[in-house]
Write a protein that holds these residues in place. Structure first.
Motif, PDB file in Angstrom:
ATOM      1  N   GLN A 200       0.832  -1.216   0.000  1.00  0.00           N
ATOM      2  CA  GLN A 200       0.000   0.000   0.000  1.00  0.00           C
ATOM      3  C   GLN A 200       0.862   1.259   0.000  1.00  0.00           C
ATOM      4  O   GLN A 200       0.508   2.261  -0.625  1.00  0.00           O
ATOM      5  CB  GLN A 200      -0.944   0.001   1.205  1.00  0.00           C
ATOM      6  CG  GLN A 200      -1.917  -1.172   1.249  1.00  0.00           C
ATOM      7  CD  GLN A 200      -2.402  -1.592  -0.118  1.00  0.00           C
ATOM      8  OE1 GLN A 200      -3.078  -0.840  -0.815  1.00  0.00           O
ATOM      9  NE2 GLN A 200      -2.067  -2.823  -0.512  1.00  0.00           N
ATOM     10  N   VAL A 201       1.986   1.202   0.686  1.00  0.00           N
ATOM     11  CA  VAL A 201       2.928   2.329   0.658  1.00  0.00           C
ATOM     12  C   VAL A 201       3.417   2.558  -0.773  1.00  0.00           C
ATOM     13  O   VAL A 201       3.529   3.698  -1.242  1.00  0.00           O
ATOM     14  CB  VAL A 201       4.114   2.073   1.607  1.00  0.00           C
ATOM     15  CG1 VAL A 201       5.187   3.146   1.435  1.00  0.00           C
ATOM     16  CG2 VAL A 201       3.637   2.033   3.055  1.00  0.00           C
ATOM     17  N   LEU A 202       3.676   1.475  -1.485  1.00  0.00           N
ATOM     18  CA  LEU A 202       4.138   1.587  -2.867  1.00  0.00           C
ATOM     19  C   LEU A 202       3.050   2.167  -3.767  1.00  0.00           C
ATOM     20  O   LEU A 202       3.338   3.019  -4.631  1.00  0.00           O
ATOM     21  CB  LEU A 202       4.561   0.211  -3.384  1.00  0.00           C
ATOM     22  CG  LEU A 202       5.784  -0.425  -2.705  1.00  0.00           C
ATOM     23  CD1 LEU A 202       6.037  -1.823  -3.263  1.00  0.00           C
ATOM     24  CD2 LEU A 202       7.014   0.453  -2.892  1.00  0.00           C
ATOM     25  N   TRP A 203       1.789   1.736  -3.569  1.00  0.00           N
ATOM     26  CA  TRP A 203       0.700   2.270  -4.389  1.00  0.00           C
ATOM     27  C   TRP A 203       0.506   3.769  -4.146  1.00  0.00           C
ATOM     28  O   TRP A 203       0.338   4.551  -5.094  1.00  0.00           O
ATOM     29  CB  TRP A 203      -0.611   1.544  -4.079  1.00  0.00           C
ATOM     30  CG  TRP A 203      -0.752   0.196  -4.711  1.00  0.00           C
ATOM     31  CD1 TRP A 203      -0.939  -0.994  -4.083  1.00  0.00           C
ATOM     32  CD2 TRP A 203      -0.743  -0.109  -6.109  1.00  0.00           C
ATOM     33  NE1 TRP A 203      -1.032  -2.019  -4.985  1.00  0.00           N
ATOM     34  CE2 TRP A 203      -0.933  -1.509  -6.250  1.00  0.00           C
ATOM     35  CE3 TRP A 203      -0.604   0.660  -7.258  1.00  0.00           C
ATOM     36  CZ2 TRP A 203      -0.972  -2.142  -7.487  1.00  0.00           C
ATOM     37  CZ3 TRP A 203      -0.641   0.025  -8.508  1.00  0.00           C
ATOM     38  CH2 TRP A 203      -0.821  -1.359  -8.603  1.00  0.00           C
ATOM     39  N   VAL A 204       0.539   4.175  -2.888  1.00  0.00           N
ATOM     40  CA  VAL A 204       0.380   5.599  -2.569  1.00  0.00           C
ATOM     41  C   VAL A 204       1.538   6.406  -3.149  1.00  0.00           C
ATOM     42  O   VAL A 204       1.351   7.496  -3.697  1.00  0.00           O
ATOM     43  CB  VAL A 204       0.278   5.796  -1.040  1.00  0.00           C
ATOM     44  CG1 VAL A 204       0.308   7.284  -0.695  1.00  0.00           C
ATOM     45  CG2 VAL A 204      -0.997   5.152  -0.503  1.00  0.00           C
ATOM     46  N   SER A 205       2.742   5.845  -3.071  1.00  0.00           N
ATOM     47  CA  SER A 205       3.911   6.534  -3.626  1.00  0.00           C
ATOM     48  C   SER A 205       3.781   6.705  -5.129  1.00  0.00           C
ATOM     49  O   SER A 205       4.128   7.755  -5.690  1.00  0.00           O
ATOM     50  CB  SER A 205       5.189   5.750  -3.297  1.00  0.00           C
ATOM     51  OG  SER A 205       5.361   5.639  -1.895  1.00  0.00           O
ATOM     52  N   TRP A 206       3.277   5.658  -5.796  1.00  0.00           N
ATOM     53  CA  TRP A 206       3.078   5.734  -7.252  1.00  0.00           C
ATOM     54  C   TRP A 206       2.136   6.878  -7.613  1.00  0.00           C
ATOM     55  O   TRP A 206       2.394   7.628  -8.556  1.00  0.00           O
ATOM     56  CB  TRP A 206       2.507   4.409  -7.750  1.00  0.00           C
ATOM     57  CG  TRP A 206       2.072   4.423  -9.181  1.00  0.00           C
ATOM     58  CD1 TRP A 206       2.868   4.498 -10.288  1.00  0.00           C
ATOM     59  CD2 TRP A 206       0.715   4.367  -9.682  1.00  0.00           C
ATOM     60  NE1 TRP A 206       2.102   4.482 -11.448  1.00  0.00           N
ATOM     61  CE2 TRP A 206       0.781   4.403 -11.100  1.00  0.00           C
ATOM     62  CE3 TRP A 206      -0.532   4.269  -9.066  1.00  0.00           C
ATOM     63  CZ2 TRP A 206      -0.357   4.355 -11.902  1.00  0.00           C
ATOM     64  CZ3 TRP A 206      -1.661   4.221  -9.869  1.00  0.00           C
ATOM     65  CH2 TRP A 206      -1.566   4.268 -11.265  1.00  0.00           C
TER      66      TRP A 206
ATOM     67  N   TRP B 227       4.729   1.522 -14.213  1.00  0.00           N
ATOM     68  CA  TRP B 227       4.887   1.092 -12.813  1.00  0.00           C
ATOM     69  C   TRP B 227       3.708   0.225 -12.374  1.00  0.00           C
ATOM     70  O   TRP B 227       3.847  -0.607 -11.481  1.00  0.00           O
ATOM     71  CB  TRP B 227       4.971   2.314 -11.897  1.00  0.00           C
ATOM     72  CG  TRP B 227       6.300   3.018 -11.906  1.00  0.00           C
ATOM     73  CD1 TRP B 227       7.278   2.938 -12.847  1.00  0.00           C
ATOM     74  CD2 TRP B 227       6.781   3.932 -10.916  1.00  0.00           C
ATOM     75  NE1 TRP B 227       8.331   3.747 -12.522  1.00  0.00           N
ATOM     76  CE2 TRP B 227       8.053   4.371 -11.338  1.00  0.00           C
ATOM     77  CE3 TRP B 227       6.248   4.430  -9.731  1.00  0.00           C
ATOM     78  CZ2 TRP B 227       8.806   5.275 -10.599  1.00  0.00           C
ATOM     79  CZ3 TRP B 227       6.996   5.338  -8.989  1.00  0.00           C
ATOM     80  CH2 TRP B 227       8.270   5.752  -9.421  1.00  0.00           C
TER      81      TRP B 227
ATOM     82  N   VAL C 260       1.222   9.595  -5.602  1.00  0.00           N
ATOM     83  CA  VAL C 260       1.717  10.899  -5.150  1.00  0.00           C
ATOM     84  C   VAL C 260       2.850  11.395  -6.034  1.00  0.00           C
ATOM     85  O   VAL C 260       2.927  12.586  -6.364  1.00  0.00           O
ATOM     86  CB  VAL C 260       2.181  10.802  -3.675  1.00  0.00           C
ATOM     87  CG1 VAL C 260       2.900  12.091  -3.256  1.00  0.00           C
ATOM     88  CG2 VAL C 260       0.984  10.537  -2.766  1.00  0.00           C
ATOM     89  N   LEU C 261       3.740  10.494  -6.436  1.00  0.00           N
ATOM     90  CA  LEU C 261       4.878  10.879  -7.265  1.00  0.00           C
ATOM     91  C   LEU C 261       4.529  10.945  -8.744  1.00  0.00           C
ATOM     92  O   LEU C 261       5.400  11.237  -9.572  1.00  0.00           O
ATOM     93  CB  LEU C 261       6.026   9.891  -7.051  1.00  0.00           C
ATOM     94  CG  LEU C 261       6.589   9.807  -5.622  1.00  0.00           C
ATOM     95  CD1 LEU C 261       7.657   8.724  -5.534  1.00  0.00           C
ATOM     96  CD2 LEU C 261       7.175  11.156  -5.203  1.00  0.00           C
ATOM     97  N   ASP C 262       3.237  10.656  -9.059  1.00  0.00           N
ATOM     98  CA  ASP C 262       2.782  10.663 -10.451  1.00  0.00           C
ATOM     99  C   ASP C 262       3.678   9.758 -11.302  1.00  0.00           C
ATOM    100  O   ASP C 262       4.190  10.156 -12.355  1.00  0.00           O
ATOM    101  CB  ASP C 262       2.788  12.094 -11.009  1.00  0.00           C
ATOM    102  CG  ASP C 262       1.986  12.202 -12.305  1.00  0.00           C
ATOM    103  OD1 ASP C 262       1.124  11.336 -12.547  1.00  0.00           O
ATOM    104  OD2 ASP C 262       2.243  13.145 -13.079  1.00  0.00           O
ATOM    105  N   GLY C 263       3.844   8.523 -10.816  1.00  0.00           N
ATOM    106  CA  GLY C 263       4.708   7.568 -11.494  1.00  0.00           C
ATOM    107  C   GLY C 263       4.180   7.197 -12.864  1.00  0.00           C
ATOM    108  O   GLY C 263       2.986   7.338 -13.162  1.00  0.00           O
TER     109      GLY C 263
END
Length: 383
Positions: free
Chosen positions: A156-162, A171, A164-167
């Motif tokens: 979930q941390v990875l999904w939120v980071s994706w 990804w 927020v960082l507009d990955g």
């Protein structure tokens, strides 16, 4: 232990007469909304002739729907205590599913996945709390439960980071694979005590949900026929052919019991995960029916071939996926070759003047093939 709570211990995997609970059925009804929103958005994208982009965004949204539903289903099969805390946590998961439903069209039409990520995180964090509770209560499966809880939180941390960082879009499949790997990693420690018949029933019920989307599309074509005299005949033909197709899809899927598919570690994951293609294709077929309805009402601007492919490609995926997931293990050469031939023929019906009619004929033939080969296998087994 607080009043009204039960120890969250693994349920008996051989419990007689185990059936889906009313809470599980309510949970599935919430997902009806999410599936409906995703298939509706797919119809709009296809009408705008964004075929590749539409399928990609649909696949991403449907992953969130499917994976959240699947993880709850397998956990509930092993640890449904039906006490007040379990129920409240499930209601939180339902709220997350509604957020996903609310954001489905925005994600697919505007490429804004904020609500999808938010709803998914709500559902998955609630799921992690369920696994944490099971880890505290059940020492026998504690290692498995801890791996689930930790893995879910990390992902979930990875999904939120994706988000927020507009990955970049690429990804997404990478994170999806990481997400899907949580279950096999956790289960390798010690397989949870899920109920084989219960799991098969839960998947069957979700299949009925996605087939219900097509029934709704059929109803829309009938309604259109009653209100538009000029297009009435064509719409009634679309409705009749689509209903025959849905009946064939039901027949193909439900013609054999499936609980034995989850008896081994590898087979259970193969069967459980690849249902994604069965569910997604069945729901996408309803979008194809909507395109056919719009075409007969003169509201579609798609070329004839493109309109036909929106109907036949989902059916081809469904037919191939059901054989691969449910029947390929039997190594029936006749059914394998027949399925491949019929799959190719399905795609080819898009070239016909009446694609829904051609698709219905092929799907009826596919249902007959499945029924014949199962009857033959049963007869040989008794010799």
């Amino acid at each position: 232990m607080p009043a009204g709570l039960r120890a969250m211990l693994a349920r008996d995997p051989d419990e007689p007469h185990r059936a889906a609970s009313s809470l599980e059925l309510l949970f599935d009804l919430v997902f009806v909304v999410a599936v409906s929103q995703a298939s509706g958005a797919l119809h709009h994208i296809w009408e705008e002739q964004h075929f590749v982009e539409g399928l990609a965004s649909y696949a991403m949204v449907f992953f969130a729907i499917f994976n959240a539903w699947m993880n709850f289903t397998w956990f509930g099969s092993a640890y449904d205590t039906d006490d007040w805390l379990y129920r409240l946590t499930v209601f939180v998961q339902m709220a997350g599913a509604l957020v996903i439903a609310a954001g489905a069209q925005r994600a697919m039409l505007e490429n804004d996945f904020g609500a999808i990520v938010a709803g998914y995180v709500i559902m998955r964090v609630a799921m992690a709390t369920q696994w944490t509770r099971a880890a505290i209560s059940d020492p026998e499966f504690r290692g498995t439960c801890v791996r689930y809880a930790v893995g879910i939180v990390i992902v979930q941390v990875l999904w939120v980071s994706w988000f927020v960082l507009d990955g970049p879009v690429w990804w997404f499949p990478v994170l999806a694979l990481i997400d899907l790997s949580v279950s096999p990693i956790a289960e390798r420690h010690k397989m949870t005590a899920y109920h084989h018949h219960h799991i098969a029933e839960r998947y069957s019920l979700f299949t009925l949900i996605v087939l219900g989307e097509s029934i709704l599309a059929v109803a829309n074509s009938i309604i259109g026929g009653l209100t538009d005299a000029h297009a009435r005949t064509g719409l009634i033909v679309v409705a009749a052919c689509s209903l025959a197709t849905v009946a064939s899809m039901w027949w193909i899927y439900f013609d054999r019991p499936q609980h034995h598919q989850t008896m081994t570690f590898g087979r259970s994951f193969f069967w459980g995960y690849l249902h994604y293609f069965i569910f997604a294709a069945a729901a996408a077929f309803s979008a194809g029916v909507e395109v056919a309805v719009a075409d007969h009402l003169g509201e579609s601007h798609l070329p004839h071939l493109a309109a036909g492919l929106t109907l036949t490609i989902p059916l081809a995926v469904f037919l191939l996926a059901t054989w691969l997931v449910l029947d390929s293990v039997r190594r029936d050469a006749v059914q394998a070759i027949g399925t491949i031939v019929l799959t190719v023929a399905l795609v080819g019906t898009a070239y016909l003047p009446n694609a829904p009619l051609g698709a219905a004929v092929i799907m009826i033939a596919a249902a007959a093939l499945v029924s014949w080969r199962h009857a033959t296998a049963d007869r040989l087994a008794t010799l």
